[in-house]
Design an enzyme around this catalytic site. Sequence first.
Site, mmCIF file in Angstrom:
data_model
loop_
_atom_site.group_PDB
_atom_site.id
_atom_site.type_symbol
_atom_site.label_atom_id
_atom_site.label_comp_id
_atom_site.label_asym_id
_atom_site.label_seq_id
_atom_site.Cartn_x
_atom_site.Cartn_y
_atom_site.Cartn_z
ATOM 1 N N LYS A 17 40.546 43.611 47.762
ATOM 2 C CA LYS A 17 40.629 43.989 46.313
ATOM 3 C C LYS A 17 39.065 43.221 46.608
ATOM 4 O O LYS A 17 38.263 44.327 45.655
ATOM 5 C CB LYS A 17 41.409 43.348 44.786
ATOM 6 N N ARG A 92 46.004 42.586 35.166
ATOM 7 C CA ARG A 92 46.731 41.560 36.203
ATOM 8 C C ARG A 92 48.434 42.064 35.151
ATOM 9 O O ARG A 92 49.469 41.410 35.449
ATOM 10 C CB ARG A 92 47.048 41.131 36.514
ATOM 11 N N ARG A 129 42.927 33.458 55.187
ATOM 12 C CA ARG A 129 41.191 33.825 54.594
ATOM 13 C C ARG A 129 40.923 31.765 55.133
ATOM 14 O O ARG A 129 41.373 31.104 54.187
ATOM 15 C CB ARG A 129 41.799 34.257 53.902
ATOM 16 N N ARG A 156 41.089 28.409 50.512
ATOM 17 C CA ARG A 156 41.384 28.344 48.726
ATOM 18 C C ARG A 156 42.883 27.390 47.825
ATOM 19 O O ARG A 156 43.273 27.242 49.138
ATOM 20 C CB ARG A 156 41.046 29.857 48.381
ATOM 21 N N ARG A 168 52.924 33.043 44.354
ATOM 22 C CA ARG A 168 51.687 34.476 43.408
ATOM 23 C C ARG A 168 52.469 36.077 44.089
ATOM 24 O O ARG A 168 52.208 36.830 43.443
ATOM 25 C CB ARG A 168 50.798 34.175 44.261
HETATM 26 P P1 ADP Z 1 43.775 37.166 44.963
HETATM 27 O O1 ADP Z 1 42.084 37.148 45.630
HETATM 28 O O2 ADP Z 1 44.167 36.155 45.656
HETATM 29 O O3 ADP Z 1 44.303 37.884 44.426
HETATM 30 P P2 ADP Z 1 42.416 36.272 42.549
HETATM 31 O O4 ADP Z 1 40.925 35.415 42.983
HETATM 32 O O5 ADP Z 1 41.933 37.595 41.466
HETATM 33 O O6 ADP Z 1 42.698 36.280 43.270
HETATM 34 O O7 ADP Z 1 42.364 35.192 41.478
HETATM 35 C C1 ADP Z 1 42.851 34.115 41.678
HETATM 36 C C2 ADP Z 1 44.058 33.657 40.169
HETATM 37 O O8 ADP Z 1 43.209 33.408 39.735
HETATM 38 C C3 ADP Z 1 44.988 34.052 40.249
HETATM 39 O O9 ADP Z 1 45.965 33.790 41.115
HETATM 40 C C4 ADP Z 1 45.465 33.924 38.419
HETATM 41 O O10 ADP Z 1 46.174 32.582 38.222
HETATM 42 C C5 ADP Z 1 44.200 34.162 37.790
HETATM 43 N N1 ADP Z 1 43.299 35.173 37.238
HETATM 44 C C6 ADP Z 1 42.513 36.149 37.563
HETATM 45 N N2 ADP Z 1 42.423 37.223 37.306
HETATM 46 C C7 ADP Z 1 43.443 36.605 36.271
HETATM 47 C C8 ADP Z 1 43.792 37.989 35.696
HETATM 48 N N3 ADP Z 1 43.205 38.768 34.788
HETATM 49 N N4 ADP Z 1 44.810 37.718 34.003
HETATM 50 C C9 ADP Z 1 45.875 36.090 34.787
HETATM 51 N N5 ADP Z 1 45.122 35.559 35.586
HETATM 52 C C10 ADP Z 1 44.603 36.339 36.420
#
Ligand code: ADP
Length: 220
Positions: A17, A92, A129, A156, A168
């Site tokens: 994404k 989310r 990653r 990360r 996750r």
């Molecule tokens: P990924 O790249 O794995 O999809 P992100 O970088 O988008 O993960 O997000 C990392 C973490 O930040 C998520 O696992 C969550 O804990 C938190 N987070 C990010 N966006 C949201 C959201 N819209 N609602 C709740 N938690 C969020």
Amino acid sequence: MHSPLNVIVIGPPAAGKGTQAERIAVGRGVPKISTGDMLREAIQEGTELGLRAKPVIERGELVSDDVMVGIVQQRLNRADARWGFVLDGFPRTVAQAKALDRILAGRDPLIIIEIGVPDGELMRRMAARRICRSCSVNGELGDVRCRRCGGELVLRPDDESADVRARRLQVYARDTEPIVGYYRGRPTFRAVDGMQSPDRVAESIAAAIDSVLETTGSSS
Ligand code: ADP
């Protein structure tokens, strides 16, 4: 005058994404708004939000809807998002999706791009990653230092443990996947295959966005 290009990119963790949202943002001249990046920045800066979010993220759970909706609402009301944006990582949950519809009332169309990738591949990508320790940008395969700032590439924190990675994916299936059902019936929803090369995924997304703009009668 054309209508704003409002795009959300949805899909499981590590589906690509962030990478694709960045390409859409650059290609279409709209800001990329990544809630994951905003939270990681808050953690790095040690703000109150960062302090609250850190343990939640490191367990592989979601930050609360109230907090996230507040952050996104504020960000979308800034001037640079008036003529479009790409949202990555939000919504989310179905509650967040409904809140987004309220925030965007009258700012149509909302283009929804779902990137699909099977679980086995997601587990592999999360373990593989690397992001930049200083600016959080995603590293490219084989790189040792960040292409943007020269910083060190590291895992990360929420990718470090196999348990948190699996958690996750569980949280995605339980809390986030239902948003696909929430959006699927809309004429502005498109699903793309995330198991292609990043360039091919970007092409599929560009074609998907253009096809939505054609059917909604907008031009960009
Ligand atoms: P990924 O790249 O794995 O999809 P992100 O970088 O988008 O993960 O997000 C990392 C973490 O930040 C998520 O696992 C969550 O804990 C938190 N987070 C990010 N966006 C949201 C959201 N819209 N609602 C709740 N938690 C969020």
